[in-house]
Write an enzyme that holds these catalytic residues in place. Sequence first.
Site, PDB file in Angstrom:
ATOM      1  N   GLU A 210      43.600  52.222  21.784  1.00  0.00           N
ATOM      2  CA  GLU A 210      44.396  51.789  22.944  1.00  0.00           C
ATOM      3  C   GLU A 210      43.591  52.192  24.174  1.00  0.00           C
ATOM      4  OE1 GLU A 210      47.391  50.240  22.995  1.00  0.00           O
ATOM      5  OE2 GLU A 210      47.810  50.260  20.852  1.00  0.00           O
ATOM      6  N   CYS A 244      47.631  52.845  32.385  1.00  0.00           N
ATOM      7  CA  CYS A 244      46.634  51.956  31.766  1.00  0.00           C
ATOM      8  C   CYS A 244      46.929  50.489  32.056  1.00  0.00           C
ATOM      9  CB  CYS A 244      46.566  52.203  30.271  1.00  0.00           C
ATOM     10  SG  CYS A 244      48.147  52.014  29.454  1.00  0.00           S
TER      11      CYS A 244
HETATM   12  P1  NAD Z   1      39.523  59.895  27.847  1.00  0.00           P
HETATM   13  O1  NAD Z   1      38.934  58.838  26.983  1.00  0.00           O
HETATM   14  O2  NAD Z   1      38.636  60.648  28.749  1.00  0.00           O
HETATM   15  O3  NAD Z   1      40.267  61.008  26.942  1.00  0.00           O
HETATM   16  C1  NAD Z   1      41.216  60.698  25.966  1.00  0.00           C
HETATM   17  C2  NAD Z   1      41.194  61.762  24.881  1.00  0.00           C
HETATM   18  O4  NAD Z   1      39.905  61.784  24.281  1.00  0.00           O
HETATM   19  C3  NAD Z   1      41.471  63.187  25.365  1.00  0.00           C
HETATM   20  O5  NAD Z   1      42.304  63.848  24.421  1.00  0.00           O
HETATM   21  C4  NAD Z   1      40.102  63.811  25.412  1.00  0.00           C
HETATM   22  O6  NAD Z   1      40.115  65.197  25.155  1.00  0.00           O
HETATM   23  C5  NAD Z   1      39.369  63.094  24.313  1.00  0.00           C
HETATM   24  N1  NAD Z   1      37.931  63.000  24.588  1.00  0.00           N
HETATM   25  C6  NAD Z   1      37.321  62.967  25.806  1.00  0.00           C
HETATM   26  N2  NAD Z   1      35.972  62.863  25.661  1.00  0.00           N
HETATM   27  C7  NAD Z   1      35.751  62.826  24.329  1.00  0.00           C
HETATM   28  C8  NAD Z   1      34.559  62.724  23.539  1.00  0.00           C
HETATM   29  N3  NAD Z   1      33.339  62.647  24.105  1.00  0.00           N
HETATM   30  N4  NAD Z   1      34.689  62.704  22.205  1.00  0.00           N
HETATM   31  C9  NAD Z   1      35.904  62.757  21.622  1.00  0.00           C
HETATM   32  N5  NAD Z   1      37.051  62.878  22.311  1.00  0.00           N
HETATM   33  C10 NAD Z   1      36.986  62.901  23.642  1.00  0.00           C
HETATM   34  O7  NAD Z   1      40.697  59.161  28.615  1.00  0.00           O
HETATM   35  P2  NAD Z   1      41.656  59.759  29.732  1.00  0.00           P
HETATM   36  O8  NAD Z   1      40.847  60.012  30.967  1.00  0.00           O
HETATM   37  O9  NAD Z   1      42.448  60.873  29.165  1.00  0.00           O
HETATM   38  O10 NAD Z   1      42.636  58.525  29.959  1.00  0.00           O
HETATM   39  C11 NAD Z   1      42.353  57.503  30.848  1.00  0.00           C
HETATM   40  C12 NAD Z   1      41.940  56.243  30.127  1.00  0.00           C
HETATM   41  O11 NAD Z   1      42.838  55.956  29.080  1.00  0.00           O
HETATM   42  C13 NAD Z   1      41.960  55.025  31.023  1.00  0.00           C
HETATM   43  O12 NAD Z   1      40.855  54.223  30.748  1.00  0.00           O
HETATM   44  C14 NAD Z   1      43.236  54.311  30.613  1.00  0.00           C
HETATM   45  O13 NAD Z   1      43.267  52.940  30.879  1.00  0.00           O
HETATM   46  C15 NAD Z   1      43.285  54.603  29.168  1.00  0.00           C
HETATM   47  N6  NAD Z   1      44.636  54.504  28.659  1.00  0.00           N
HETATM   48  C16 NAD Z   1      44.972  53.497  27.819  1.00  0.00           C
HETATM   49  C17 NAD Z   1      46.279  53.383  27.364  1.00  0.00           C
HETATM   50  C18 NAD Z   1      46.717  52.283  26.441  1.00  0.00           C
HETATM   51  O14 NAD Z   1      47.822  52.377  25.914  1.00  0.00           O
HETATM   52  N7  NAD Z   1      45.912  51.258  26.212  1.00  0.00           N
HETATM   53  C19 NAD Z   1      47.235  54.307  27.778  1.00  0.00           C
HETATM   54  C20 NAD Z   1      46.840  55.329  28.634  1.00  0.00           C
HETATM   55  C21 NAD Z   1      45.540  55.427  29.064  1.00  0.00           C
END
Ligand code: NAD
Length: 433
Positions: A210, A244
């Site tokens: 997602e 998002c």
């Molecule tokens: P992110 O990808 O930075 O982090 C998400 C999760 O991944 C966190 O738990 C984080 O600890 C983990 N993570 C971060 N870096 C990682 C790595 N290198 N390896 C493995 N895990 C890692 O995202 P965010 O900043 O928390 O959220 C914002 C993004 O999420 C935006 O792009 C937004 O559009 C998207 N989003 C999508 C939805 C949806 O339902 N499609 C919902 C909410 C947010």
Amino acid sequence: MLNVQPLVQQQRTFFYTGQTKDVSYRMTALRQLRQGIENYHQRILDALRADLNKSEAEAYGSEIRIVMGEIDFALEHLEQWAAPRQVPTAAALPDAVSTIYPEPYGVALIIAPWNYPFQLAFGPLVGAIAAGNCAVLKPSELTPAVSKLTYDLIHELFPEEYIAVVEGEVEASTALLKEKFDYIFFTGSTGVGRIVMRAAAEHLTPVTLELGGKSPSIVHHDADLKIAAQRLVRGKFLNAGQTCVAPDYLLVHKDVRSQLLELIQAEIKDKQGDDVLQNPDFPHIVNTRNFDRLSALMEGEEVLIGGRSVRDQLLIEPTLLGGIDWDSRIMQEEIFGPILPVIEYDDLNPLLDEIVSRPKPLALYLFTQDEQLQEQVLNTVSFGGGCINDTLSHMTSHYLPFGGVGESGMGSYHGQQSFEVFSHLKSVMKRNA
Ligand code: NAD
């Protein structure tokens, strides 16, 4: 490095006892979860206030209520969803009976982001439990109060061999992703989505991703402008734009541009007060890094509405930017903040071509009465999901699978789809011997 191998092994051993396959076991777990959330109600509100300054109304409406709705819907329908499904068999095999058995994958990993830190951790968990899986939940480290309460709540309700929470930063995710899970459900950025999918490929683990992206909103000249303004303001500035499916940018027909901007300005005042920076309930930007990223996106651009910010409070007021074209810096990345760039058009067709040439958006919002135009946009642009004459609402329906397409994600959930996504459909044909 964190060693999570024993935890995953423990869950796999527990899964093989078969207890979670019993539908009444799952229903009991969902009821316990519901009760646990009720008991933690105030703590959840407090944590969302501490991490993001969400007001109680916003925190309840956009996080707790959605998860409770998913639990209630699952409790109501689970027996039917989980039952074997008999399907027709080809006439060439008259003695055969064909049946689809939904079965849990086993041990699921759920990785959650920070923007709706409660909803996006517990929502997928409802699906994992309903489908009969064990699960490990990894909340975002950027919302520490919600991360801690997620741990406490789950720890209080369930044994670790069934449902566990692993808190931590990237290292925790990295350690988890090294293990073999039977399903991975990831919500977050497109960049990290690629990392997750690469890790999943090592074990051939199926994934739901997602992700995010730039979701267009379009206001045509025949739209009801008052409604468009109200619904754009709600969709864009909920959680200070850190949603998002928020409209990322606005395409507006030149004949209605100035009227729409006036209405948007009035709507911001009406909903957020005369001075949003003094509104104690307007959510803040999650951290300084994101605040600085958003400030840089505004730099040098023409401000149509808003434009002020306070760095030490991480506040940015609702802002609309003009003089934008497709090459502007703000059009190159997902904004994820309370800034809405505006591009005006005379002919929508070249803009649709431009949208189609870019990564497929997570959402699209079109405001028009013209049914032919509605058809044209739906037929031309591929996007995860969206609304005609509204924003965000498609994600609140139990009957509309929610998810992205292309770079905005793969797979979907909500309602029955949350059950399906965590279930393998085992097809069996039985013949007379
Ligand atoms: P992110 O990808 O930075 O982090 C998400 C999760 O991944 C966190 O738990 C984080 O600890 C983990 N993570 C971060 N870096 C990682 C790595 N290198 N390896 C493995 N895990 C890692 O995202 P965010 O900043 O928390 O959220 C914002 C993004 O999420 C935006 O792009 C937004 O559009 C998207 N989003 C999508 C939805 C949806 O339902 N499609 C919902 C909410 C947010």
